[in-house]
Design a protein around this motif. Structure first.
Motif, PDB file in Angstrom:
ATOM      1  N   GLN A 217     -18.067 -12.124  80.605  1.00  0.00           N
ATOM      2  CA  GLN A 217     -18.265 -13.336  81.400  1.00  0.00           C
ATOM      3  C   GLN A 217     -17.630 -14.506  80.650  1.00  0.00           C
ATOM      4  N   ILE A 218     -16.697 -15.192  81.325  1.00  0.00           N
ATOM      5  CA  ILE A 218     -15.916 -16.264  80.683  1.00  0.00           C
ATOM      6  C   ILE A 218     -16.391 -17.623  81.187  1.00  0.00           C
ATOM      7  N   ASP A 219     -16.631 -18.529  80.272  1.00  0.00           N
ATOM      8  CA  ASP A 219     -16.926 -19.929  80.602  1.00  0.00           C
ATOM      9  C   ASP A 219     -15.657 -20.718  80.301  1.00  0.00           C
ATOM     10  N   TYR A 220     -14.868 -20.979  81.364  1.00  0.00           N
ATOM     11  CA  TYR A 220     -13.570 -21.629  81.162  1.00  0.00           C
ATOM     12  C   TYR A 220     -13.717 -23.081  80.716  1.00  0.00           C
ATOM     13  N   SER A 221     -14.836 -23.720  81.047  1.00  0.00           N
ATOM     14  CA  SER A 221     -15.018 -25.125  80.644  1.00  0.00           C
ATOM     15  C   SER A 221     -15.162 -25.262  79.132  1.00  0.00           C
ATOM     16  N   SER A 222     -15.831 -24.296  78.511  1.00  0.00           N
ATOM     17  CA  SER A 222     -16.017 -24.369  77.061  1.00  0.00           C
ATOM     18  C   SER A 222     -15.098 -23.415  76.301  1.00  0.00           C
ATOM     19  N   GLY A 223     -14.435 -22.534  77.067  1.00  0.00           N
ATOM     20  CA  GLY A 223     -13.544 -21.576  76.419  1.00  0.00           C
ATOM     21  C   GLY A 223     -14.277 -20.487  75.667  1.00  0.00           C
ATOM     22  N   THR A 224     -15.530 -20.244  76.031  1.00  0.00           N
ATOM     23  CA  THR A 224     -16.313 -19.212  75.359  1.00  0.00           C
ATOM     24  C   THR A 224     -16.439 -17.975  76.255  1.00  0.00           C
ATOM     25  N   ILE A 225     -16.798 -16.884  75.649  1.00  0.00           N
ATOM     26  CA  ILE A 225     -16.929 -15.619  76.372  1.00  0.00           C
ATOM     27  C   ILE A 225     -18.207 -14.923  75.950  1.00  0.00           C
ATOM     28  N   LYS A 226     -18.886 -14.343  76.920  1.00  0.00           N
ATOM     29  CA  LYS A 226     -20.090 -13.572  76.660  1.00  0.00           C
ATOM     30  C   LYS A 226     -19.803 -12.116  76.998  1.00  0.00           C
ATOM     31  N   ARG A 227     -19.999 -11.233  76.024  1.00  0.00           N
ATOM     32  CA  ARG A 227     -19.712  -9.814  76.223  1.00  0.00           C
ATOM     33  C   ARG A 227     -21.023  -9.079  76.535  1.00  0.00           C
ATOM     34  N   ILE A 228     -21.138  -8.639  77.764  1.00  0.00           N
ATOM     35  CA  ILE A 228     -22.323  -7.896  78.184  1.00  0.00           C
ATOM     36  C   ILE A 228     -22.358  -6.537  77.479  1.00  0.00           C
ATOM     37  N   ILE A 229     -21.200  -5.920  77.339  1.00  0.00           N
ATOM     38  CA  ILE A 229     -21.084  -4.683  76.565  1.00  0.00           C
ATOM     39  C   ILE A 229     -20.550  -5.056  75.193  1.00  0.00           C
ATOM     40  N   PRO A 230     -21.252  -4.706  74.134  1.00  0.00           N
ATOM     41  CA  PRO A 230     -20.829  -5.122  72.793  1.00  0.00           C
ATOM     42  C   PRO A 230     -19.555  -4.407  72.361  1.00  0.00           C
ATOM     43  N   GLN A 231     -18.791  -5.076  71.505  1.00  0.00           N
ATOM     44  CA  GLN A 231     -17.631  -4.439  70.911  1.00  0.00           C
ATOM     45  C   GLN A 231     -18.082  -3.340  69.958  1.00  0.00           C
ATOM     46  N   GLY A 232     -17.211  -2.399  69.747  1.00  0.00           N
ATOM     47  CA  GLY A 232     -17.535  -1.279  68.882  1.00  0.00           C
ATOM     48  C   GLY A 232     -17.249   0.034  69.582  1.00  0.00           C
ATOM     49  N   GLN A 233     -17.585   1.089  68.937  1.00  0.00           N
ATOM     50  CA  GLN A 233     -17.339   2.408  69.500  1.00  0.00           C
ATOM     51  C   GLN A 233     -18.344   2.742  70.606  1.00  0.00           C
ATOM     52  N   ILE A 234     -17.941   3.678  71.463  1.00  0.00           N
ATOM     53  CA  ILE A 234     -18.836   4.222  72.484  1.00  0.00           C
ATOM     54  C   ILE A 234     -18.952   5.713  72.222  1.00  0.00           C
ATOM     55  N   LEU A 235     -20.189   6.187  72.117  1.00  0.00           N
ATOM     56  CA  LEU A 235     -20.432   7.602  71.829  1.00  0.00           C
ATOM     57  C   LEU A 235     -21.151   8.247  73.005  1.00  0.00           C
ATOM     58  N   ASP A 236     -20.528   9.261  73.587  1.00  0.00           N
ATOM     59  CA  ASP A 236     -21.158  10.084  74.619  1.00  0.00           C
ATOM     60  C   ASP A 236     -21.633  11.379  73.974  1.00  0.00           C
ATOM     61  N   GLN A 237     -22.901  11.673  74.126  1.00  0.00           N
ATOM     62  CA  GLN A 237     -23.472  12.882  73.561  1.00  0.00           C
ATOM     63  C   GLN A 237     -24.119  13.718  74.669  1.00  0.00           C
ATOM     64  N   SER A 238     -23.976  15.006  74.542  1.00  0.00           N
ATOM     65  CA  SER A 238     -24.558  15.913  75.529  1.00  0.00           C
ATOM     66  C   SER A 238     -25.077  17.156  74.825  1.00  0.00           C
ATOM     67  N   SER A 239     -26.075  17.761  75.399  1.00  0.00           N
ATOM     68  CA  SER A 239     -26.623  19.009  74.877  1.00  0.00           C
ATOM     69  C   SER A 239     -27.072  19.872  76.042  1.00  0.00           C
ATOM     70  N   SER A 240     -26.940  21.147  75.881  1.00  0.00           N
ATOM     71  CA  SER A 240     -27.395  22.077  76.914  1.00  0.00           C
ATOM     72  C   SER A 240     -28.023  23.293  76.251  1.00  0.00           C
ATOM     73  N   LYS A 241     -28.983  23.861  76.945  1.00  0.00           N
ATOM     74  CA  LYS A 241     -29.669  25.044  76.461  1.00  0.00           C
ATOM     75  C   LYS A 241     -29.741  26.064  77.592  1.00  0.00           C
ATOM     76  N   MET A 242     -29.588  27.293  77.221  1.00  0.00           N
ATOM     77  CA  MET A 242     -29.699  28.372  78.190  1.00  0.00           C
ATOM     78  C   MET A 242     -30.541  29.493  77.586  1.00  0.00           C
ATOM     79  N   PHE A 243     -31.542  29.941  78.344  1.00  0.00           N
ATOM     80  CA  PHE A 243     -32.396  31.042  77.917  1.00  0.00           C
ATOM     81  C   PHE A 243     -32.368  32.101  79.012  1.00  0.00           C
ATOM     82  N   ALA A 244     -32.006  33.305  78.636  1.00  0.00           N
ATOM     83  CA  ALA A 244     -31.944  34.403  79.606  1.00  0.00           C
ATOM     84  C   ALA A 244     -32.794  35.565  79.122  1.00  0.00           C
ATOM     85  N   ASN A 245     -33.645  36.074  79.995  1.00  0.00           N
ATOM     86  CA  ASN A 245     -34.483  37.232  79.702  1.00  0.00           C
ATOM     87  C   ASN A 245     -34.217  38.303  80.752  1.00  0.00           C
TER      88      ASN A 245
END
Length: 759
Positions: A217-245
């Motif tokens: 979100q940019i405030d053009y009057s003050s020249g400032t910016i607000k980042r709703i999503i922070p800078q940095g890495q994004i990590l997607d993690q997933s796990s799955s389990k399967m049990f068969a009898n």
């Protein structure tokens, strides 16, 4: 392909140099494959064991790494004369690390530019237009945003994909002899599989920069910016389990005497597979200190470009699925005088997918067969064919689609921007008539062998009839379900075919020549189908009764207009340029041409093996005959709107008289999409798909290194393999590969060198 010590020595040599230059430049052209294996076995009358393990290390030509470790253990214990216990353990661990993307990385707004450079004359990365115009993002935000350019040459370096899979499979078998020739056997199998996946997007990746900018979100009057999503890495993690009898209990009986052999078994089996998956995302992740930042998933924020309010993608997903099957079975066979055989089997299977009526859950299935070894009869005196056997079977098999269900299913999705609550969707509707597919098969076969084994093989004729086959069933729109069809048992079909398998040994001296020939002929047709769709591409189920399941249909072609170069077709028997009618109402079967099957009717392979004094040459040919495909051509709508062109552009009609030499329509601007659709679906672009290809060539040399008779056998084998060699002959005149078209890239030719030393 390099193995063991040969690969290790070369790797050591190249590790002396810079790992990211010389080493990768040399090895990643075709990849590296290494395999190590070990096995142990031993025991006595009451206890036998076997233990083996292997480790594979692979690097493909896209820099992807795959490491796999397997361990297998088999233990057999006989504590009593009539009791035998067998325990088997299989363990595997697979570690995968992603490499360069193998798909297309140059897509811009869903389109593919025909020509583009990734680097400039100095080797620096060039930005590519991907989601937004270059001139727009160059000035948008007045310098407050992150670099919004996409650099395809190096963006893959900022995405790291890692997966690991652990699989444990345990089998336990207990066999107890009740009386002579009869024993009861119980089997139990347990399998558990756990997988973990991590995808790390670096803060320099286009994915992260684009997502952060989109929610800023940019405030053009003050020249400032607000980042709703922070800078940095994004990590997607997933796990799955399967049990068969899986458990099975069966009773076995077998007895032999002078006149014959009888074998009978009967039992039951039950199986359950339970699988769960979970995934989530971390924003502002720091892989060095394992921290992440909080984001607001509860409120929607406006997109910086479109202004539409959207929730921050959470990556949250959870699923839980249980499938159960139950089977009762029995089968038996009787061999009389070592030449007559009769067999029969019956089973009844049930699945929890059909959750309404018991009669729909269960499906009784059976089969029976007879065989006669004619060559063992006293009256058979035809010595050129010392072995001749006739056999026939008939029976039914069943099939289910695990993705279907007879009961209503709800899937809960993300939060609604209007109610700020989770909402659900009906992903499967009440379908009480859903039942098993049923396939009846008649098979008649002949096995034979000529004198001295010069020629042997088998010939089989089969007739299959499938009933209650799955397909789309139209729904009344007024039901309010929001879908036009559901899957039901709506189709019947049949197929007839011949399978021929021959083993030919024309030369058997110092020079040996061995040939394996497989030929398959199969012709199918639809007997009944609820919905007919005359697909002009040949890739979908067309559904016309009496025609193959996959058929090639096309618009009838009337040539090019001599004055304008427009394509012309036939509508109700008359020449027409009404393209809307030709591609819409004109799709009735009377206005279409049936070209033939879209799948091969005749297919098979031929393998040759030549050997002489330790040298060996193996090659395999494959062939496909009796089918049709539709080739691509120029589509002016794509040409003007999507940057996609075709070499047929240079063969287009340009002046009166060109229609005598070309069938490519004239260029019309602005383009008429219906005109383009008619031409690209017309019979003029349909060709025969028949082809013969050379699949692989294997040249090898084998030799025994040990000369002492008392020494253990030591053998050496060196080989060179060329795979995916290419097409030797094709029926079409356009030098096209009918199996890889419409933008599909054929598998690349690859070369392997191997050294195998056996001690």
């Amino acid at each position: 392909t390099l193995t063991n010590s040969a690969a290790e020595s070369l790797l050591a040599e190249y590790r002396k140099h810079d790992v990211r230059t010389d080493y990768k430049k040399y090895f990643y052209r075709t990849g590296v494959k290494q395999q190590y294996a070990i096995s142990l076995s031993g025991g006595n009358e009451k206890y036998v064991y076997a233990l083996s393990g292997s480790h594979d290390r692979n690097i493909d030509n896209q820099y992807a790494h795959n490491n796999r470790t397997t361990i297998k253990s088999i233990n057999t214990v006989k504590p009593l004369k009539q009791l035998e216990i067998i325990a088997t353990l299989n363990y595997s661990n697979t570690q995968n690390k992603g490499g360069r993307p193998s798909g297309n990385i140059t897509t811009t707004k869903g389109q593919i530019p025909p020509y583009i450079s990734f680097v400039d004359t100095e080797g620096k990365a060039i930005a590519l237009f991907k989601d937004y115009r270059q001139s727009y993002i160059d000035t948008f935000g007045e310098g407050t945003l992150l670099d919004w350019h996409y650099y395809p040459i190096n963006d893959f370096q900022y995405t790291h994909v890692n997966t690991s899979v652990n699989d444990v499979l345990i089998n336990l078998s207990v066999k107890y002899s009740l009386i002579k020739d009869m024993f009861v056997e119980g089997r139990y199998q347990y399998e558990t599989q756990r997988s973990e996946g991590n995808t790390l997007y670096d803060e320099n990746s286009y994915y992260v920069r684009n997502l952060v900018n989109s929610y800023s979100q940019i405030d053009y009057s003050s020249g400032t910016i607000k980042r709703i999503i922070p800078q940095g890495q994004i990590l997607d993690q997933s796990s799955s389990k399967m049990f068969a009898n899986q458990g099975r209990m069966q009773l076995n009986y077998g007895h032999s005497w002078t006149e014959g052999i009888i074998s009978i078994l009967a039992g039951g089996e039950i199986r359950q597979i339970h699988s769960t998956t979970n995934s989530y995302r971390r924003y502002g992740y720091n892989s060095d200190i394992l921290t992440s930042a909080n984001v607001d998933y509860a409120n929607a924020y406006p997109n910086l470009i479109t202004g539409a309010t959207e929730f921050i993608p959470s990556g949250l997903n959870t699923s839980d699925r249980t499938n159960r099957t139950v089977s009762l079975f029995a089968n038996g066979s009787y061999i009389f005088k070592d030449r007559y055989t009769i067999s029969a089997s019956a089973r009844r299977d049930a699945s929890n997918l059909f959750g309404v009526s018991t009669n729909k859950k269960w499906r009784p299935l059976w089969s029976s067969g007879v065989a006669w070894e004619l060559s063992k009869e006293s009256f058979y005196q035809f010595t050129p064919i010392p072995f001749l056997k006739i056999r026939t079977t008939y029976g039914y098999s069943g099939n289910i689609d695990p993705s279907l269900s007879a009961v209503t299913q709800l899937t809960y999705s993300s939060v609604s921007p209007y109610t700020n609550q989770n909402y659900s969707q009906i992903t499967m509707f009440y379908n009480p008539d859903l039942r098993w597919e049923k396939i009846g098969t008649l098979n008649v076969g002949l096995d034979f062998r000529l004198k001295n084994n010069i020629l042997g093989g088998s010939i089989d004729y089969y007739h299959k009839r499938g009933s209650d086959l799955y397909g789309p069933y139209l729904l009344d729109r007024t039901t309010g379900l929001g879908v036009s069809n559901i899957t039901k048992n709506v189709a019947d079909m049949e197929s007839n075919g011949i399978d021929l398998a021959l083993n030919i040994y024309p030369i058997r001296r110092k020079l040996e020549w061995f040939i394996i020939l497989n030929l398959n002929y199969s012709k199918d047709k639809i007997l009944d189908y609820f919905e007919v769709n005359y697909n002009t591409g040949g890739q979908g189920v067309t559904g016309e009764k009496g025609k193959p399941v996959y058929s090639m249909y096309s618009y009838k072609w009337a040539g090019l207009d001599a004055l304008t170069g427009d394509p012309q077709g036939y509508l109700d028997g008359a020449v027409s340029k009404d393209y809307n009618a030709l591609i819409n109402a004109g799709t009735e079967v009377r206005n279409l041409k049936y070209n033939g099957p879209a799948m091969p009717v005749v297919f098979g392979s031929m393998g040759h093996r030549l050997s002489y004094l330790g040298f060996g040459l193996d090659l395999r040919l494959t062939y496909e005959m009796g089918y049709y495909f539709k080739r691509n051509s120029i589509d002016y709508s794509d040409f003007f709107n999507g940057f996609r062109t075709h070499s047929d552009y240079y063969s287009r009609w340009q002046k009166p008289g060109d229609e005598k030499f070309t069938n490519v329509p004239s260029m019309l601007y602005p383009a008429n999409s219906s005109r383009d659709a008619f031409y690209n679906g017309s019979e003029i672009l349909v060709d025969k798909g028949d082809n013969i290809r050379l699949q692989y060539i294997n040249l090898s040399y084998s030799s025994k290194l040990s000369t002492k008779k008392t020494a253990h056998g030591v053998s050496l084998r060196v080989y060179a393999i060329v795979n995916n060699v290419g097409i030797l002959w094709r029926a079409n005149k356009h030098h096209l590969d009918p199996d890889y078209r419409n933008g599909v890239i054929p598998p690349s030719r690859n070369y392997s060198l191997g050294l195998q030393l056996t001690l």
